[in-house]
Scaffold this active site. Structure first.
Site, PDB file in Angstrom:
ATOM      1  CG  ASP A 109     -52.327   7.088 148.349  1.00 27.45           C
ATOM      2  OD1 ASP A 109     -53.038   6.682 147.420  1.00 27.45           O
ATOM      3  OD2 ASP A 109     -51.118   6.843 148.435  1.00 27.45           O
ATOM      4  CE1 TYR A 149     -49.149  10.330 149.980  1.00 25.51           C
ATOM      5  CE2 TYR A 149     -48.658  10.364 147.638  1.00 25.51           C
ATOM      6  CZ  TYR A 149     -49.104   9.697 148.757  1.00 25.51           C
ATOM      7  OH  TYR A 149     -49.506   8.396 148.645  1.00 25.51           O
ATOM      8  CE  LYS A 173     -53.437   7.844 165.796  1.00 26.38           C
ATOM      9  NZ  LYS A 173     -54.240   6.667 166.174  1.00 26.38           N
ATOM     10  CG  ASP A 193     -56.691   4.683 164.951  1.00 23.99           C
ATOM     11  OD1 ASP A 193     -57.367   5.724 164.859  1.00 23.99           O
ATOM     12  OD2 ASP A 193     -55.983   4.425 165.936  1.00 23.99           O
TER      13      ASP A 193
END
Ligand code: NAD
Length: 364
Positions: A250, A125, A192, A226
């Site tokens: 988000d 972002y 991640k 995930d």
């Protein structure tokens, strides 16, 4: 009770309706708010030449507290998100999104009670982007090639994902301080790091360092994004306060909202050192705008968070209790909630729901 001056940015789309509903409910809560209305969004372009006029930024700075409705960001144009610009300009580095079940709202679970803390200023972002075919993109691709880090196809558009020690430390500290202040037991950092070692890997390393300072007071663990998504959907009770880099936060916010009945009831706040801007998780919902069918609960609960922030704890509690009562009673619920509960009862309009909420407040 003190009077407070608050900047109101109604936004566009359903923001017009949900902001008006929110004002009525806040008035009925007994809180004394002087609203200073400020504009933002595409409609300002003609008058101000920008979707985020300086006068709006100044208004938020003056009052230090604002509440805003959603603002449409046209997709795939040069128009940058006003929401992102506001967060950056005011350094609202924390996006705080409590996710709480409301009995009667059609959630997948009865007792969800978790808090999303999303980093709000960096990651994908950051807005550092290079257009496909541009000279800058070509130079960047050349640099990456020469650095030996890898290769990028020449017809690529590129978005940069910066995650800093400074940005991570302050958001993870915010999550732990929030946990301490609100009697929460655990902070989970989501990342991640196995794939993006220098951005998410840094996020995890710094989160672990910060966690050490809270050992014995607040528990800490981490999850890969995930696996986190699956765990959240299967058993949300295993989570308490969850801290994310910007993009995962988000996406997870909408996922978590889906567990408790949808975007219509998911509130939020953007908080920095000096300023706070409260807003629902949802966007401007162009598909239902102007029809008086939007659910204003999310903006109303965002206003309750704002009242807490202003020290108006009683008014905030009254609003939450009235919301709970209207949902429990179940007669005046909007179309999104009717769908979530699988009910074929005639849905209430936004105005009818708001009127029921105002009545519930007046009866209290
Ligand atoms: P959205 O949240 O506006 O809508 C997603 C779906 O949820 C739609 O079907 C919509 O009808 C429904 N929905 C959302 N809020 C609802 C409510 N209060 N009551 C009932 N139903 C509701 O997401 P989108 O369609 O991806 O985005 C629309 C626009 O909003 C885009 O321009 C986007 O950039 C913008 N947006 C703004 C903000 C913000 O201002 N903070 C946040 C997200 C999206």
């Amino acid at each position: 009770m003190a009077r407070h001056s608050v900047t109101l940015i109604p936004g566009d789309g359903i923001g017009i309706e949900t902001s008006a509903a929110m004002q009525q409910v806040v008035a009925a809560s007994g809180a004394e708010i002087d609203w200073e209305v400020a504009e933002a969004g595409a409609a300002c372009m003609d008058v101000h030449g920008t979707p985020l006029p300086d006068s709006t930024i100044e208004a938020v700075k003056r009052n230090k507290v604002a509440i805003k409705g959603p603002i449409t960001t046209p997709v795939g144009t040069g128009f940058r998100s006003v929401n992102v610009a506001l967060r950056k300009t005011l350094d609202l580095y924390t996006c705080l999104r409590p996710v709480t079940s409301i009995p009667g709202a059609g959630g997948r679970y009865e007792d969800v009670d978790l808090v999303i803390v999303r980093e709000n200023s960096e990651d994908l972002y950051a807005g550092i982007e290079f257009e496909e075919g541009s000279e800058d993109a070509r130079r960047l691709i050349e640099f990456v090639d020469e650095s030996g880090a890898g290769s990028i196809r020449p017809d690529s558009g590129i978005s940069i994902k910066p995650i800093s020690v400074t940005g991570t430390r302050r958001i993870v500290e915010y999550a732990f301080e929030y946990a301490l202040k609100h009697g929460r037991e655990k902070v989970t950092a989501v990342h991640k790091a196995n794939i993006m070692k220098h951005s998410d890997g840094l996020f995890l390393r710094v989160a672990r360092e910060v966690a050490k300072g809270y050992e014995g007071r607040v528990a800490f663990d981490d999850k890969i994004i995930d696996a986190f998504c699956m765990s959240l959907v299967m058993d949300p009770s295993q989570f308490d306060v969850i801290v994310f880099p910007n993009l995962y936060g988000d996406i997870a916010s909408d996922l978590a909202a889906g567990l408790v009945g949808g975007l219509g009831i998911a509130p939020g706040a953007n908080i920095g050192k000096d300023y706070a801007v409260f807003e629902a998780v949802h966007g401007s919902a162009p598909d239902i705008a102007g029809k008086d069918i939007a659910n204003p609960t999310a903006e109303i609960l965002s206003a309750a968070m704002m009242l807490d922030h202003l020290g108006e704890l009683e008014a905030a509690a009254r609003i939450r209790a009235a919301v709970a009562a209207v949902y429990a009673e179940g007669r005046s619920l909007t179309a999104d909630i009717r769908r979530a509960t699988g009910s074929d009862a005639v849905p209430a309009s936004c105005s009818e729901f708001t009127a029921a909420l105002v009545r519930a407040l007046e009866e209290r």
